[in-house]
Design an enzyme around this catalytic site. Structure first.
Site, mmCIF file in Angstrom:
data_model
loop_
_atom_site.group_PDB
_atom_site.id
_atom_site.type_symbol
_atom_site.label_atom_id
_atom_site.label_comp_id
_atom_site.label_asym_id
_atom_site.label_seq_id
_atom_site.Cartn_x
_atom_site.Cartn_y
_atom_site.Cartn_z
ATOM 1 C CG ASP A 137 -10.154 -1.714 4.965
ATOM 2 O OD1 ASP A 137 -9.875 -2.070 3.831
ATOM 3 O OD2 ASP A 137 -9.614 -1.979 5.960
ATOM 4 C CE LYS A 170 -3.763 -2.413 2.651
ATOM 5 N NZ LYS A 170 -4.254 -2.625 3.907
ATOM 6 C CD GLN A 220 -3.627 -5.251 6.590
ATOM 7 O OE1 GLN A 220 -3.765 -4.001 6.213
ATOM 8 N NE2 GLN A 220 -4.198 -6.412 6.258
#
Length: 295
Positions: A120, A53, A97
């Site tokens: 997300d 990322k 995460q």
């Protein structure tokens, strides 16, 4: 004749070029999108994903604003970090995460994230908007699958699609996305979708009736060639590392390629799209926060 390869690497590269152009255009408004990835502990797979990322952010001209926390961090300390990122105008998008250490509550962290920064798409408000048919952020992996289907002109409208797996991150949102009326600018929809899982009776009967099968079971060998109708499209979301270090998906039967009409490889299929769609969501978040129309 083998199945057509659905090339996620090439599609993701083309999408990143488009995203880089959008980032440049935002720069003319004095806006530089920033993605903050909160990584707790030292899970090797999560480390690799977060580094990907960060590299991709740099390639498209975005800021990468990582937060790395000790595995023993408390729930209150984690939430304090989320609160700080929520309040930081340099942060357009936030991801916590997964997986988190067992002592931490991931749902509370998701709910604490500002829904306009929840790239997300896991905040209840964003999940609800997807269900309602006007999504703000679609989770990155389902969005990547949808873009691959659109890019390769796989017929979705009116098609019978089986999604094998019912996770909150992939299976459920993907089924909603594919079955809904497409939103303005949305990639695909209007399919008849069946969600299959560990309690599904006669799984092969469902998959053999499908025009498209999305395998997101998280189990190697979840789909075999005798479960696929000739010419069907197979999207393999799974990823597993073998003892020899090689990567493979949920589809491990090599003869699936001889039956299917189109197939995503692992690696090089859905994986590259996931990171790229996260960047897409971050650019979208930056536009929303600036009061600009989402594109």
């Amino acid at each position: 004749m083998g199945a057509t390869t659905i090339d996620g690497k090439a599609t993701a590269a083309a999408e990143r070029e488009r995203i880089a152009t959008e980032v440049t255009a935002l720069g003319e408004h004095g806006i530089v999108p920033g993605l903050a990835a909160v990584l707790v502990g030292d899970d090797p797979a999560s480390e690799v994903y977060v580094r990907q990322k960060e590299r991709m952010c740099e390639r498209v001209g975005m800021r990468s604003l990582g937060e790395r926390l000790d595995a023993e961090v408390s729930q209150s300390e984690l939430l304090e970090v989320v609160d700080r990122l929520n309040a930081d105008p340099a942060v357009s998008g936030i991801i916590v995460q997964m997986p988190l250490p067992d002592h931490l509550d991931e749902v509370e962290a998701q709910e604490r994230t500002d829904p306009t920064k929840d790239v997300d798409g896991l905040h209840p408000e964003n999940a609800g908007r997807l269900m309602r048919g006007d999504p703000r952020f679609v989770p990155a992996t389902p969005l990547g699958c949808a873009v691959l289907l659109a890019t390769y002109e796989i017929a979705v409208s009116g098609a019978n699609i089986v999604v094998l797996g019912r996770s909150q991150l992939v299976g459920r949102p993907l089924a909603t996305l594919l079955s809904a009326k497409p939103s303005p600018g949305g990639p695909v929809g209007n399919a008849t979708v069946t969600v299959c899982h560990t309690r599904t009776r006669d799984l092969a009967a469902h998959t053999r009736a499908a025009d498209v099968i999305v395998v997101a079971a998280g189990v190697a060998g979840a789909l075999t060639a005798d479960m696929v109708s000739p010419g069907a499209t197979v999207i393999d979301v799974g990823i597993h590392r073998a003892e020899d270090g090689s990567l493979h998906g949920d589809v491990t039967d090599p003869t699936v390629e001889e039956v299917a009409g189109a197939l995503t490889p692992v690696p090089g299929g859905v994986g590259p799209m996931t990171v790229t769609m996260l960047l897409e969501n971050t650019v979208r978040a930056a536009r929303i926060q600036a009061g600009l129309p989402a594109v």
